[in-house]
Design a protein around this motif. Structure first.
Motif, PDB file in Angstrom:
ATOM      1  N   TRP A 192      31.749  49.193  39.884  1.00 30.81           N
ATOM      2  CA  TRP A 192      32.271  47.832  40.111  1.00 30.81           C
ATOM      3  C   TRP A 192      31.782  47.397  41.262  1.00 30.81           C
ATOM      4  O   TRP A 192      31.169  48.292  41.999  1.00 30.81           O
TER       5      TRP A 192
ATOM      6  N   ASP B 224      38.639  46.782  51.669  1.00 32.49           N
ATOM      7  CA  ASP B 224      38.188  47.502  50.994  1.00 32.49           C
ATOM      8  C   ASP B 224      37.492  48.668  50.703  1.00 32.49           C
ATOM      9  O   ASP B 224      37.664  50.401  49.855  1.00 32.49           O
TER      10      ASP B 224
ATOM     11  N   ASP C 231      43.213  56.029  36.704  1.00 32.61           N
ATOM     12  CA  ASP C 231      42.918  54.356  36.660  1.00 32.61           C
ATOM     13  C   ASP C 231      43.550  54.104  38.135  1.00 32.61           C
ATOM     14  O   ASP C 231      44.977  54.655  38.144  1.00 32.61           O
TER      15      ASP C 231
ATOM     16  N   GLU D  66      44.450  50.178  40.578  1.00 37.43           N
ATOM     17  CA  GLU D  66      43.331  48.540  41.159  1.00 37.43           C
ATOM     18  C   GLU D  66      43.194  49.030  42.461  1.00 37.43           C
ATOM     19  O   GLU D  66      44.299  49.177  43.587  1.00 37.43           O
TER      20      GLU D  66
ATOM     21  N   GLY E 144      42.611  43.396  43.203  1.00 36.48           N
ATOM     22  CA  GLY E 144      42.977  42.926  42.224  1.00 36.48           C
ATOM     23  C   GLY E 144      41.846  43.167  40.914  1.00 36.48           C
ATOM     24  O   GLY E 144      42.040  42.798  39.734  1.00 36.48           O
ATOM     25  N   ALA E 145      41.296  44.440  40.698  1.00 32.07           N
ATOM     26  CA  ALA E 145      40.606  44.889  39.533  1.00 32.07           C
ATOM     27  C   ALA E 145      41.174  46.140  39.522  1.00 32.07           C
ATOM     28  O   ALA E 145      41.544  46.934  39.543  1.00 32.07           O
ATOM     29  N   HIS E 146      41.023  45.981  38.222  1.00 33.49           N
ATOM     30  CA  HIS E 146      41.834  47.011  37.076  1.00 33.49           C
ATOM     31  C   HIS E 146      41.098  48.621  36.828  1.00 33.49           C
ATOM     32  O   HIS E 146      39.813  48.301  36.028  1.00 33.49           O
TER      33      HIS E 146
ATOM     34  N   ARG F 151      39.050  51.979  35.609  1.00 32.47           N
ATOM     35  CA  ARG F 151      39.519  53.042  35.021  1.00 32.47           C
ATOM     36  C   ARG F 151      38.926  54.618  35.365  1.00 32.47           C
ATOM     37  O   ARG F 151      37.894  54.577  35.718  1.00 32.47           O
TER      38      ARG F 151
END
Length: 407
Positions: A54, A61, A304, A306, A309-311, A313
Motif C-alpha cells: 500500500w 496517515d 486487519d 482501515e 479509506g483503504a481496507h 489486511r
C-alpha cells in the motif's frame, strides 16, 4: 475516483527514481486514493514476492502509522521497502538485527543505549572539530575551481562526523564510505557487492567493540559496549549492526540532503541571498523536507484495519512515502516553495513521529548547517555546470554526482 497510472507503474521502481521524483503521481494519489494498492509481480517485488504494498501518500496517515508500533510493525517484513530481488529469507532475517527493523520492546532497549551517543552534549561536543573540517573541505574544493560537488564537498563532512564519533582512524575512513555506498545502493550497477560490504562493516565494527571492551578509552564506543549504572550495553554483534545503520543513515542521507539543499539554493537564488545575509536557524529542516533523502520506509499491518479509506489486511505492507507527505498541501503552506524561513515545518524527513524518529536528527542538522555556512562564506557564487546525476534506487532519493563551478 481512482488514479490513472500506466500498467505496471511502481513507486519503488529504481529506474523511475533514476529519472525523476514522481511528483505528479504522488499529488494524484493524495487527491484520489491516499492509501493505494501498488501491485508487484514477483520478479519486480524487490525481494518480497507478496503481491505488492500500500502506498501511503498523505502526511497525516504517515504520522499515524509511524506512531503506532503495535498495529504497524517494522520488524515483520523490515523497514526497507525494496530489497534486491535475490534476497533470501536468511538474509532478511539477518537484517532484523538493525535498529530500523525492530519493534518494541527490543527496539526500545537498543535505542536507549544507542541514544547515549547522540545526547545534546555529545553532538555539541563535535561542533568545534566539524566546523574546522567543514571550512577545510570547502577551501580544498575551492582551490580546484570546479568539480563534483558530491565527492568534493557533500560526502566529506557526514563521513568525518561518523568517523569522529566512533574514533575511526583517518586511514580507514574511506573504506567506511565505500562499504556504506555498496551496502545501500544495491540497485545501482555502479556500486559493488552489498553482501560483502555489509560483512566488511560488521567485521570492522565487531573488532572495534572487542578492542574497546578490553581497553576502554573513554570514547562513545567504550560507553556503548560497557554497561553503565543501568546495566545496559551493546554486545559486539549489536554494535556492528549499529555501525552499519550509522554508516548508511548518518552518511548517505546527510550527504544527499546537503547536495539537494545546495541544488535548491542554486535554483532559488533569492533564498541563497537570504541565507547568506541572515543564516536562519530554520534552514536545515527546510533542506531536509525539500530533499527527503529517504523516499520511503515500510511497515507491516499486524491486524486487519482501515486507514485512509483503504481496507488493509494483516500481513500486508504499507509504504510510508515521506517524499509525498513532505509536499502534502494539507500539511504545508505552499509546499512546492523552497522557503528556509518555513516555521512551523512538520516534515517527516527524519522518519515521521514515534519510536523510529531518527536518533541522529540533531547531528544531521548540525552537519547541514555547518556545511552550508562554510559554503556561503567561501564559495558564495557556486554555479551549476551540469544537472545532477540521480541514483538508481527504489527507496533512496540520492544524487551520485553534480558538476559545479566553485566561486
Amino acid at each position: 475516483m481512482a488514479p490513472h497510472f500506466a500498467s505496471g507503474f511502481d513507486f519503488t521502481d529504481p529506474e523511475l527514481w533514476e529519472r525523476r521524483s514522481p511528483v505528479a503521481e504522488f499529488a494524484e494519489l493524495r487527491r484520489t486514493a491516499p492509501v493505494w494498492w501498488n501491485a508487484q509481480p514477483d520478479e519486480t517485488s524487490g525481494g518480497f514476492r507478496d503481491g505488492g504494498y500500500w502506498v501511503v501518500s498523505r502526511h497525516e496517515d504517515v504520522k499515524e502509522i509511524s506512531r503506532n508500533s503495535e498495529r504497524y510493525s517494522a520488524q515483520r517484513k523490515g523497514a526497507i521497502i525494496r530489497l534486491p530481488n535475490d534476497t533470501t529469507p536468511e538474509q532478511m532475517e539477518l537484517t532484523g538485527a538493525l535498529l530500523v527493523n525492530m519493534d518494541p520492546p527490543k527496539h526500545s532497549t537498543i535505542r536507549r543505549i544507542v541514544s547515549k551517543g547522540f545526547t545534546p552534549r555529545a553532538v555539541e561536543g563535535l561542533r568545534a572539530a566539524l566546523t574546522e573540517r567543514a571550512a577545510r573541505i570547502v577551501h580544498e574544493a575551492t582551490r580546484s575551481g570546479s568539480g563534483d560537488f558530491v565527492q568534493q564537498v557533500a560526502c566529506e563532512l557526514p563521513l568525518q562526523a561518523i568517523a569522529e564519533l566512533l574514533g575511526v582512524p583517518e586511514a580507514d575512513r574511506r573504506k567506511l564510505f565505500d562499504w556504506s555506498n555498496s551496502t545501500l545502493n544495491y540497485d545501482d550497477p555502479e556500486y559493488g557487492d552489498p553482501t560483502a560490504a555489509f560483512a566488511e562493516i560488521i567485521g570492522y565494527a565487531w573488532n572495534m567493540a572487542e578492542q574497546r571492551r578490553a581497553h576502554p578509552v573513554g570514547d562513545i564506543v567504550s560507553t556503548l559496549v560497557h554497561a553503565g549504572l543501568d546495566g545496559e550495553a551493546l554486545g559486539s554483534d549489536e554494535f556492528g549492526f549499529f555501525v552499519v545503520l550509522l554508516a548508511i543513515a548518518g552518511n548517505e542521507t546527510t550527504r544527499n540532503a546537503i547536495t539537494h539543499g545546495m541544488k535548491a539554493f542554486v535554483d532559488h537564488p533569492e533564498q541563497w541571498e537570504l541565507f547568506r545575509a541572515e543564516r536562519p536557524r530554520t534552514t536545515a529542516d527546510e533542506v531536509v523536507r525539500w530533499a527527503t533523502p529517504v523516499n520511503a520506509f515500510q511497515r507491516t499491518a499486524t491486524e486487519d484495519l482501515e486507514i485512509g479509506g483503504a481496507h488493509v489486511r494483516a500481513g500486508q505492507r504499507l509504504g510510508l512515502f515521506y517524499s509525498s507527505a513532505n509536499f502534502d498541501e494539507s500539511a504545508f503552506t505552499d509546499p512546492f516553495a523552497f522557503d528556509i524561513r518555513r516555521d512551523p515545518n512538520p516534515h517527516v524527513g527524519f522518519g515521521g513521529t514515534g519510536a523510529h524518529y531518527c536518533v541522529g536528527a540533531n547531528l544531521a542538522r548540525l552537519e547541514i548547517d555547518l556545511m552550508l555556512n562554510a559554503i556561503a562564506d567561501a564559495m558564495p557564487a557556486l554555479t551549476e555546470l551540469a544537472p545532477p546525476v540521480r541514483l538508481r534506487s527504489g527507496w533512496i532519493n540520492g544524487i551520485k554526482s553534480w558538476q559545479v563551478r566553485y566561486g
